[in-house]
Design a protein around this motif. Sequence first.
Motif, short mmCIF file in Angstrom:
data_model
loop_
_atom_site.label_atom_id
_atom_site.label_comp_id
_atom_site.label_asym_id
_atom_site.label_seq_id
_atom_site.Cartn_x
_atom_site.Cartn_y
_atom_site.Cartn_z
N HIS A 75 -24.38 5.84 -9.20
CA HIS A 75 -24.84 4.45 -9.08
C HIS A 75 -23.63 3.57 -8.83
N GLU A 77 -21.72 0.32 -9.14
CA GLU A 77 -21.84 -0.80 -10.07
C GLU A 77 -20.70 -1.82 -10.00
N GLY A 85 -25.88 -3.47 -9.86
CA GLY A 85 -25.62 -2.19 -9.22
C GLY A 85 -26.61 -1.90 -8.11
#
Length: 278
Positions: A75, A77, A85
């Motif tokens: 992810h 972010e 994110g």
Amino acid sequence: MTTTDTDTDSTPTATDASTATETSDETATDTPPAYDVAVVGGGPAGCSAAVFTARADLETILFEHDRASLLKSAHLENYLGFPFGIQPTQFLELAREHVREVGCTAHREGVETVRRAPSSGETDGDDGFVLETDARSVRAERVIVASWARTAFLEALDLTREPEEPGPVMVVPTDEDGRTDCDGVYAAGRITSQNHQAIVNAGNGADVALTLIRDVRPDYYNDWVVTEGYYESYDRSVPDGVEEISIAERKRRKARAETKMAAFFEPGENGSLERDGE
């Protein structure tokens, strides 16, 4: 500056991004199609570079080349503008859509080799470069290398490559502006030992693209959109690279951007989460 608006009725989705990235006006001829700039690498650095050169009215083609290293991330972010994110696949879909939006030709193909083009006799020096993939051959006056890990496709060029410490991966050294020691070839992103951060590599791609643009157009100022009359209020002419737009056009672009982005993130519209790790 190129600011195309040819797709006003469509909205980028994961399906669009995964199937429609490859676009071309090329036909089978004995002479490869010619571009001002070829970008090798479809990650943050390559897409960013391609957006800048295309918007500077340089005919640009991008080859995604290899799987973007950003996809190793679970992810994303720390990319400014996404405070909560964003999935790496979604981010790359948006990057590819941006590349298409500015009129850049893009192919999901790996470049097998880059070599000097033979001189046509019409110029004192060479005629740029020839890039070859399994599917096509194209010519380009200049090349921006923004791929990662695999550099064997550069072996035909008189260009320095060296191992990055401490591992066996080869990188391409450049000067502080992104020029390599092979005239006409620039490099950006991880292939130049930039940090493993998407925003760092995107910024470096833009910076190197600006180097190339100013090598071609020395008077180029900035890729900037301002409200009509801004420079007149300072008793200045509009600099090269800057676009002035009316208040009405500013509102139209704002509304279009909001509609497109809302549709992209509409629940159920994209399946990028299902493709993580591919």
